[in-house]
Design a protein around this motif. Structure first.
Motif, PDB file in Angstrom:
ATOM      1  N   VAL A   1      49.284  24.477   7.366  1.00 21.94           N
ATOM      2  CA  VAL A   1      49.855  25.807   7.124  1.00 21.94           C
ATOM      3  C   VAL A   1      49.386  26.326   5.770  1.00 21.94           C
ATOM      4  N   SER A   2      49.452  25.465   4.758  1.00 20.77           N
ATOM      5  CA  SER A   2      49.013  25.868   3.411  1.00 20.77           C
ATOM      6  C   SER A   2      47.549  26.278   3.415  1.00 20.77           C
ATOM      7  N   GLY A   3      46.723  25.510   4.122  1.00 18.95           N
ATOM      8  CA  GLY A   3      45.302  25.835   4.204  1.00 18.95           C
ATOM      9  C   GLY A   3      45.063  27.166   4.884  1.00 18.95           C
ATOM     10  N   PHE A   4      45.810  27.424   5.954  1.00 21.76           N
ATOM     11  CA  PHE A   4      45.679  28.691   6.670  1.00 21.76           C
ATOM     12  C   PHE A   4      46.063  29.862   5.765  1.00 21.76           C
TER      13      PHE A   4
ATOM     14  N   LYS B   1      43.461  30.431   3.135  1.00 16.13           N
ATOM     15  CA  LYS B   1      42.260  31.032   3.728  1.00 16.13           C
ATOM     16  C   LYS B   1      42.454  32.521   3.972  1.00 16.13           C
ATOM     17  N   VAL B   2      43.585  32.876   4.546  1.00 18.38           N
ATOM     18  CA  VAL B   2      43.867  34.289   4.826  1.00 18.38           C
ATOM     19  C   VAL B   2      43.994  35.067   3.526  1.00 18.38           C
ATOM     20  N   ALA B   3      44.701  34.515   2.566  1.00 16.14           N
ATOM     21  CA  ALA B   3      44.878  35.194   1.281  1.00 16.14           C
ATOM     22  C   ALA B   3      43.530  35.374   0.579  1.00 16.14           C
ATOM     23  N   GLY B   4      42.668  34.367   0.684  1.00 14.43           N
ATOM     24  CA  GLY B   4      41.343  34.453   0.070  1.00 14.43           C
ATOM     25  C   GLY B   4      40.480  35.522   0.707  1.00 14.43           C
ATOM     26  N   ARG B   5      40.620  35.711   2.009  1.00 15.89           N
ATOM     27  CA  ARG B   5      39.826  36.719   2.723  1.00 15.89           C
ATOM     28  C   ARG B   5      40.307  38.131   2.444  1.00 15.89           C
ATOM     29  N   HIS B   6      41.512  38.258   2.001  1.00 17.12           N
ATOM     30  CA  HIS B   6      42.066  39.587   1.768  1.00 17.12           C
ATOM     31  C   HIS B   6      42.274  39.842   0.279  1.00 17.12           C
ATOM     32  N   GLY B   7      41.312  39.385  -0.490  1.00 13.79           N
ATOM     33  CA  GLY B   7      41.303  39.664  -1.911  1.00 13.79           C
ATOM     34  C   GLY B   7      42.504  39.137  -2.651  1.00 13.79           C
ATOM     35  N   ASP B   8      43.252  40.033  -3.218  1.00 20.16           N
ATOM     36  CA  ASP B   8      44.331  39.689  -4.123  1.00 20.16           C
ATOM     37  C   ASP B   8      45.676  39.569  -3.400  1.00 20.16           C
TER      38      ASP B   8
ATOM     39  N   GLY C   1      52.437  40.293  -4.646  1.00 19.92           N
ATOM     40  CA  GLY C   1      53.888  40.235  -4.757  1.00 19.92           C
ATOM     41  C   GLY C   1      54.554  40.906  -3.576  1.00 19.92           C
ATOM     42  N   PRO C   2      55.831  41.218  -3.726  1.00 17.73           N
ATOM     43  CA  PRO C   2      56.571  41.799  -2.607  1.00 17.73           C
ATOM     44  C   PRO C   2      56.085  43.208  -2.264  1.00 17.73           C
ATOM     45  N   VAL C   3      56.444  43.642  -1.086  1.00 19.17           N
ATOM     46  CA  VAL C   3      56.093  44.982  -0.629  1.00 19.17           C
ATOM     47  C   VAL C   3      56.826  45.993  -1.502  1.00 19.17           C
TER      48      VAL C   3
END
Length: 129
Positions: free
Chosen positions: A78-81, A84-91, A96-98
């Motif tokens: 889960v942490s890896g996923f 990976k997703v956070a890395g693909r979507h920049g910052d 932080g929160p919405v």
């Protein structure tokens, strides 16, 4: 069952949170869940079975008692996923929160969609009458 399927249920996530504090018996878990999620012992056992099938929970027998403990290794997937997703979507991880401005935009979009659906429904009813 995959780790993602196992943690999809809010009750199972709460059980994992409890087990992060140390081993628990079914009766202990049921008692702690009681105020938030009134649940029977058999239901707790079923949730623990699902978590066990995903490798997230280990059982230790001590006499007549069974103690359930958290095994965090499967959570690496889960942490890896997420990384990976956070890395693909920049910052994404640092945003932080919405913010309120994002919620305002969402509210506007929901209102517009509802208005369009009402108009389309009225047009359809007018054409079929």
């Amino acid at each position: 069952m995959s780790v993602f399927d196992a943690i999809a249920d809010p009750v199972r996530r709460q059980i994992l949170g409890m087990l992060a504090g140390g081993p628990r018996r079914v009766v202990d878990i049921q008692r702690e869940l009681g105020p938030v999620h009134p649940i029977s012992r058999p239901a707790v056992s079923r949730h623990l079975r699902v978590l066990g099938d995903a490798g997230l929970v280990r059982v230790t027998e001590s006499g007549r008692e069974r103690h359930y403990r958290l095994d965090t290794e499967p959570l690496d997937e889960v942490s890896g996923f997420v990384a990976k997703v956070a890395g693909r979507h920049g910052d994404l991880a640092r945003r932080g929160p919405v913010g309120p401005h994002m919620l305002d935009a969402l509210d506007t979009e929901v209102y517009r969609t509802r208005r369009e659906r009402r108009t389309a429904r009225a047009d359809h009813e007018e054409n079929t009458a």
